[in-house]
Design a protein around this motif. Structure first.
Motif, short mmCIF file in Angstrom:
data_model
loop_
_atom_site.label_atom_id
_atom_site.label_comp_id
_atom_site.label_asym_id
_atom_site.label_seq_id
_atom_site.Cartn_x
_atom_site.Cartn_y
_atom_site.Cartn_z
N VAL A 189 -6.87 -9.13 0.65
CA VAL A 189 -6.73 -7.83 0.27
C VAL A 189 -5.18 -7.55 -0.23
CG1 VAL A 189 -6.49 -5.36 1.28
CG2 VAL A 189 -8.19 -6.89 1.94
N LEU A 229 -12.98 -4.11 -3.06
CA LEU A 229 -13.43 -4.20 -1.86
C LEU A 229 -15.00 -4.14 -1.48
CD1 LEU A 229 -10.29 -2.47 -0.07
CD2 LEU A 229 -10.83 -4.81 -0.31
N ASN A 239 -4.28 -5.55 -3.67
CA ASN A 239 -3.35 -4.65 -3.73
C ASN A 239 -2.46 -4.78 -4.78
OD1 ASN A 239 -4.73 -3.26 -1.73
ND2 ASN A 239 -3.26 -3.58 -0.13
N SER A 253 -10.66 -1.15 3.74
CA SER A 253 -9.35 -1.99 4.28
C SER A 253 -9.36 -2.39 5.73
CB SER A 253 -8.00 -1.36 3.98
OG SER A 253 -7.92 -1.27 2.60
N GLU A 309 0.77 -1.33 -0.03
CA GLU A 309 -0.18 -0.03 0.03
C GLU A 309 1.04 1.21 0.20
OE1 GLU A 309 -4.16 1.24 0.79
OE2 GLU A 309 -3.55 -0.65 1.12
#
Length: 506
Positions: A425, A470, A429, A413, A288
């Protein structure tokens, strides 16, 4: 209790006990009994959920913002030294300090996980040992990263930065070497306190050090004229002040009497197991953080790199400021979702997700409008160069779009983390940011006339795809099944044999 029972007069305000005194179980019963929920009840229940949310999030938001603003003040002072100094500081913040920032924060996430597990298991003395293990590993990482800081000039030239920008970047990076070691100490100590729900003192310390840092930077840069090196050393000194004050609180506060029992050689036992856990915990956060920083580095490869770097770095600083606020809210969302799933309240979990996302959308709209209204003022805070000011103004609409998206994405998130979807996740990403967003940004930036705006459009596209993914995952979630999964996790955690991880680490 049905629609004519205790809850209806309470919710419509007919003199019953305060809504704030309702438990999650009682709200779960309200949401289960009354489906769909009458519209007149929504304001009261939203107020109930919002109160819990902001009690959890305010201190985390303050700590995130004010710790980030230490670097922001330093970069602003560098900008007023000149466009070249700002470019050097910017590329160092992203390419060198950003690398360390991602690694350290990623490693520190394991501290919060394991300390939280130990605290929940009432193994209070283990928390101090875990914190010491983390400090040992963080200091080891800082030592290895020191070589990158010291030889940053050659590294920056190697990745395509101009010689003049690389030279200024090296001056700034070497001044930040003490800050690297302060960061290595502060990350574990901060997570150690947060795992115990000790957050208010961290907020007070963060604000106090920030105010001192403003004065220190002004004296060193503008009064004593120590230039870019002085600005970097001022930031290092302020971070060490954070470490000292946080350390003194841990040593002297009665709140840590049971969890910090002094230094112990046990911290060196089982350190390999903890290292493996630390590395695995770092992956999601590093993906991230490095995405946004990679965008800034790539902009330095464009024609006229000084203007490109300055403009996108100024915009990225404001985007990061917005992100710090939302990360505090995200942490609260994660706690709320995790708590309600663990308590077996699927309706309240779903309601909490709705409220926190609605809250983040409203805040993002306000922040985006602020960016558009103050498009010229924002750049003048960093630089007096008219060319850079104009470049920042051109990027402001893209910044506003990013502010809106980055106000929603961290909350989703946080919900994912609270639900235990970290591995999923991480894959999201990787695919949306690095396989899709980054290549699109490079094509638009280098193969079209868009330049730095093209790179930013690539970043926006990656974040947009991640956010949509998401949203779909969250909307399709069966919260009753998530409650069952949470109950299974709790059952496993309650099994003494399954607590082996904490025992080994402790």
């Amino acid at each position: 209790m049905g629609s004519n029972g205790y809850y209806e007069p309470l919710l419509v305000g007919q003199g019953r006990p305060e809504l704030a005194n309702l438990s999650s179980e009682e709200v779960e019963e309200i949401l289960t009994t009354h489906e769909p929920l009458p519209y007149r009840w929504w304001p009261r229940l939203v107020a109930w959920e919002s109160r819990l949310l902001w009690v959890l999030s305010w201190a985390s938001i303050v700590v995130s913002i004010f710790n980030f603003m230490l670097s922001l003040i330093t970069q602003m002072s560098a900008g007023h030294l000149g466009a070249l100094e700002l470019a050097g500081a910017s590329v160092t913040n992203v390419g060198i300090q950003g690398l360390a920032y991602g690694i350290m924060l990623g490693m520190a996430s394991a501290v919060q996980t394991v300390c939280g597990q130990a605290y929940g298991a009432k193994k209070y003395s283990s928390l101090g040992i875990i914190c010491q293990k983390a400090i040992i590993l963080h200091l080891g990482a800082a030592f290895l990263l020191s070589f990158i800081y010291w030889y940053s000039g050659a590294i920056l030239r190697g990745i395509g930065q101009s010689a003049s920008i690389a030279e200024q970047g090296q001056i700034f990076a070497r001044g930040l070497l003490p800050q690297l070691y302060a960061f290595a100490l502060n990350c574990p100590m901060q997570r150690f306190l947060q795992a115990q729900n000790i957050v208010n003192p961290l907020a007070y310390i963060a604000v106090g050090v920030f105010l001192f840092h403003i004065l220190l930077t002004w004296v060193v840069v503008y009064v004593l004229n120590y230039g870019l090196l002085g600005a970097a050393l001022s930031l290092s000194f302020s971070w060490w002040l954070l470490v000292i004050m946080t350390g003194l609180f841990i040593l002297l506060s009665p709140s840590c009497k049971e969890t910090w029992t002094g230094f112990s050689t046990q911290a060196f036992k089982g350190i390999w197991s903890y290292l493996k856990l630390t590395l695995s915990s770092a992956v999601m956060l590093c993906l991230e953080i490095w995405y946004n920083q990679g965008i800034v580095l790539i902009s330095g490869l464009l024609p006229n790199p000084t203007i490109s770097l300055d403009s996108i770095s100024i915009c990225m600083n404001y985007l990061n400021w917005d992100m710090q606020f939302m990360l505090g809210l995200s942490a609260a969302a994660s706690i709320r979702v995790g708590n309600e799933l663990g308590a077996g309240n699927p309706k309240v979990t779903r309601f909490s997700v709705i409220v926190v996302n609605a809250t983040s959308i409203l805040i993002s709209i306000v922040f985006s409008a602020f960016v558009l209204i103050c498009r010229t003022t924002l750049s003048k805070a960093f630089t007096s160069d008219d060319t850079v000011i104009a470049a920042v103004s051109d990027l402001t609409p893209l910044l506003a779009i990013s502010v809106f998206l980055n106000g929603i994405q961290p909350i989703l998130s946080g919900v994912a983390i609270g639900s235990g979807w970290q591995a999923l996740v991480a894959y999201v990403n990787l695919s949306t940011y690095y396989i899709i967003g980054l290549p699109i940004g490079c094509v638009l930036g280098f193969k079209t006339s868009l330049g730095v705006a093209g790179i930013w459009w690539g970043m926006i596209f990656g974040v947009f795809l991640q956010t949509v993914t998401l949203i779909i995952l969250t909307a399709r979630t069966n919260w009753d099944k998530e409650v069952d999964k949470a109950a299974e996790r709790l059952k496993m955690s309650a099994d003494e044999e399954k607590l082996e991880l904490v025992d080994n680490i402790a």
